[in-house]
Write an enzyme that holds these catalytic residues in place. Structure first.
Site, short mmCIF file in Angstrom:
data_model
loop_
_atom_site.label_atom_id
_atom_site.label_comp_id
_atom_site.label_asym_id
_atom_site.label_seq_id
_atom_site.Cartn_x
_atom_site.Cartn_y
_atom_site.Cartn_z
CG ASP A 10 -1.78 1.23 1.30
OD1 ASP A 10 -2.30 1.65 0.25
OD2 ASP A 10 -1.94 1.79 2.41
CD GLU A 69 -4.88 1.07 -2.64
OE1 GLU A 69 -5.32 0.21 -1.86
OE2 GLU A 69 -4.85 2.28 -2.39
CG ASP A 141 -0.73 3.21 6.12
OD1 ASP A 141 -1.33 3.65 5.13
OD2 ASP A 141 -0.49 3.90 7.13
#
EC number: 3.1.21.10
Length: 178
Positions: A10, A69, A141
Site C-alpha cells: 500500500d 495498489e 497501512d
C-alpha cells in the site's frame, strides 16, 4: 495450488504499508506485515528509503509475486503525483528482485476483501484480521497492504477456476494460464 508467497504493498510518500501472505492449500496464511515510515526530507531521499525498504523485505521474505495498489485521483494533483512516485519506487524494487507485479484499484481490493468497493478503513482492517485469523487488527497501512495481497490471491484463484484448473505462472510480469 503450490505454496506461493505474495507481497502486498500500500504505497505512500509518508507511510508505505507492506504485508506478506502464503497460499497453502488454497488458504491465505499470514507471514508478516508492517509500515515503512518515511521521515521528512527531500522527495528523492524518501523514494530511496521506499526502494531500499521494499528491496530489504523482498530479500528477507523471498516472495514470488508482488501486488500493489494503483494510484487513485486524490484532492490534490501533487499528492497523486507523489503517490505515483512512491509506487514507482516500490515497483522498481520488485522488478530488481525479479518479482512479477500485479496492480489493483482500491475499489477492487475492498470488493475482494470486504465485499463492497465502498468499504472504509475499519472494515478492511476487521476483515483482514478475520480472514487471516490474527489476534488483533493490523495497523491501517499494513492492513491495506495485506488486503492487496489477499485480492491478488483471490484474483489468481478465480483465474485458475475459470480456466478449468489450469496452472498459472508469471513471466516478464504477465500472468500466464496453462
Amino acid at each position: 495450488m503450490p505454496l506461493t508467497r505474495i507481497l502486498g504493498i500500500d504505497p505512500g510518500s509518508r507511510k508505505t504499508g507492506y504485508g506478506l501472505i502464503d497460499i497453502q492449500r488454497g488458504k491465505a496464511v499470514y507471514v508478516a506485515s508492517g509500515v515503512i515510515r518515511i521521515p521528512d526530507g527531500a522527495l528523492p531521499e524518501r523514494l530511496k528509503l521506499i526502494f531500499d525498504a521494499v528491496s530489504q523485505i523482498a530479500g528477507q521474505y523471498r516472495p514470488e509475486q508482488m501486488a500493489i495498489e494503483n494510484v487513485f485521483m486524490s484532492k490534490s494533483a501533487g499528492s497523486a503525483l507523489k503517490l505515483g512516485q512512491a509506487r514507482g519506487a516500490a515497483i522498481v524494487a520488485a522488478a530488481n528482485a525479479g518479482l512479477p507485479v500485479a496492480e489493483y484499484e482500491a475499489r477492487k481490493v475492498k470488493q475482494a476483501v470486504v465485499g463492497t468497493g465502498a468499504a472504509d478503513k475499519l472494515q478492511v482492517q476487521h476483515m483482514v484480521k478475520t480472514l487471516l485469523s490474527l489476534p488483533a487488527a493490523p495497523q491501517e497501512d499494513a492492513a491495506d497492504a495485506l488486503a492487496v495481497a489477499l485480492c491478488h490471491m483471490h484474483t489468481m484463484q478465480t483465474l485458475v477456476q475459470t480456466a478449468g484448473g489450469a496452472r498459472t505462472s508469471f513471466r516478464r510480469g504477465r500472468l500466464t494460464i496453462r
